[in-house]
Design an enzyme around this catalytic site. Structure first.
Site, mmCIF file in Angstrom:
data_model
loop_
_atom_site.group_PDB
_atom_site.id
_atom_site.type_symbol
_atom_site.label_atom_id
_atom_site.label_comp_id
_atom_site.label_asym_id
_atom_site.label_seq_id
_atom_site.Cartn_x
_atom_site.Cartn_y
_atom_site.Cartn_z
ATOM 1 C CG ASN A 229 42.742 40.676 39.949
ATOM 2 O OD1 ASN A 229 41.572 40.615 40.291
ATOM 3 N ND2 ASN A 229 43.116 41.280 38.819
ATOM 4 N NE ARG A 230 44.227 37.354 47.444
ATOM 5 C CZ ARG A 230 44.512 36.091 47.721
ATOM 6 N NH1 ARG A 230 43.573 35.185 47.643
ATOM 7 N NH2 ARG A 230 45.727 35.747 48.077
#
Ligand code: CTP
Length: 421
Positions: A229-230
């Site tokens: 994820n970011r």
């Protein structure tokens, strides 16, 4: 890497450059320091001039580069190393050759750089760059160890392709990472001065053990591909840093990030949710406070191929649930332990956050409502709401993540000491 550069406005930096092929990286390093607002005085050894000219570094730093202790035609200026040593907030030697490392370790002072290092009252950061065998040599390793014993900070050389054609450890750390570490060291030096005059009072963590998680996890399904994820890890790193500054004994368990490790924090690096789970559960019982800022993957590929998957028709990936790390910690929470979770929501934010607080047996939850401008993963700022177990909630304004970390610690520790008294 942090999204915005650290603020070094008005800080005085000495940059020592020595005769390594990596000396060319001193140019972008000077630019990065200047961009952050610092004043930079470059000191070169005579050999460094074989790799980059004083004119280049002098132009970029907007100051005349100094090399000799006794420059020709400059009578009476031989005490410059002493005044520079007093002037500086930090002395960075990058790149530092094996020769200069040896001289620094033994107190030689045959150039402006080495003489100033002996006179400096500020912290010193040494960034070695040399060939693989020179770096590995016991003499160099001994000298680097000695520098650390003397209180210098040493950034380990990076691994990669070397000028000799060999691959190994010996590359100068990247200018960005050096700037980040420099900013931290200056910050820390200032904080410790401030801390000695004004203590954190009831918001100190002296004698407390703190566990923080940070970053994303990466879930591989073949040797080259991962689900992730970011998350950048910035929020967790900021919490670990603030907790260490308040005197806590801090362990930071972090997924993959490019951030420099905070000073005085024990860092455990993990990749997958399962590895993070193991590390957290191993540390949970000794922690007085736990901050779970990591963005843990909720699913991982059910199978992992040992060889790279070749493309074919449409591909279905079977995922299975990862352990809920925080819930396990909550289920085993011991009396007096404080548990702080994070929630990232896009809808019904309060309700979801409060449900997580209950279900995971938390004392506090920090809510990121992604529909609010400025909240979440990306930039170096964040806007959060703090919810406590006893029903209180507080919306904090948009702030730098480092300030959000301070605010979270302030609130949690004040409430704790109120209860205790
Ligand atoms: N968390 C965890 N282990 C997981 C997932 C989340 O420890 N496998 C922790 C996070 O570090 C965070 C909190 O639980 O402190 C909430 O994470 P979040 O992703 O917002 O919620 P989830 O519990 O995963 O619920 P959902 O994805 O359904 O919103």
């Amino acid at each position: 890497m942090s999204a915005s550069p650290p603020d070094l406005t008005g800080r005085h930096l000495l940059l020592g450059v020595t005769g390594s092929i990596a000396a060319y990286k001193a140019a972008p390093l000077v630019r990065l320091f200047k961009e952050a607002g610092a004043e930079v005085q470059v000191l070169m050894t005579p050999d460094a001039e074989r790799f980059i000219t004083p004119l280049t570094l002098g132009t970029l730093s907007e100051r005349e580069v100094l090399t000799e202790i006794f420059p020709e035609n400059e009578e009476g200026s031989w005490t410059k190393h002493v005044t520079l040593g007093e002037w500086a907030d930090l002395f960075v030697v990058a790149p530092a050759t094996a020769h200069t490392v040896a001289k620094l370790a033994r107190g030689f002072c045959d150039s402006m750089l080495t003489a100033t290092a002996l006179s400096a009252r500020c912290p010193l950061l040494v960034c070695p760059a040399m060939d693989r065998e020179m770096y590995r040599h016991p003499a160099t390793q001994d000298n680097l160890e000695r520098l650390e014993e003397m209180g210098y900070a040493v950034m380990p050389a990076a691994h990669g392709e070397l000028a000799s054609g060999l691959v190994g450890q010996g590359r100068m750390p990247e200018p960005d990472a050096i700037r980040e570490r420099s900013a931290e060291m200056i910050d820390r030096a200032e904080q410790s001065t401030a801390a000695s005059s004004a203590s954190f009072g009831d918001r100190s963590l002296q004698g407390e053990s703190v566990l923080v998680t940070a970053g994303p996890t990466q879930e591989p399904f073949d040797p080259v591909r991962v689900l992730t994820n970011r998350s950048t890890g910035t929020m967790g790193h900021a919490l670990a840093r603030s907790a260490a500054r308040r005197g806590g004994t801090v362990t930071l368990i972090t997924g993959p990030t490019t951030l420099a490790p905070p000073e005085d924090v024990d860092v455990v690096r993990v990749e997958t949710a399962e590895e993070m789970n193991q590390a957290v559960q191993a540390h949970r019982d000794t922690a007085d406070l736990v901050f779970m800022a990591a963005a843990v993957a909720d699913y991982t590929p059910a199978e992992r191929s040992n060889t790279k998957l070749k493309k074919g028709d449409d591909f279905v990936l079977h995922l299975r649930r990862t352990p809920d790390i925080l819930k396990t910690v909550g289920d085993h929470k011991r009396s007096g332990q404080i548990l702080v979770g994070f929630a990232m929501e896009t809808n019904d934010a309060y309700e979801n956050a409060r449900r997580k607080l209950e279900e995971k047996n938390l004392d506090w939850i920090v809510l990121n409502d992604l529909t609010e401008e400025g909240a979440g993963f990306g930039p170096n700022t964040n806007r959060v709401t703090l919810l406590s177990r006893d029903g209180a909630s507080e919306d904090l304004p948009l702030m730098a993540k480092s300030d959000v970390a301070e605010a979270i610690l302030d609130r949690v520790l004040s409430a704790h000491s109120e209860k205790a008294s």
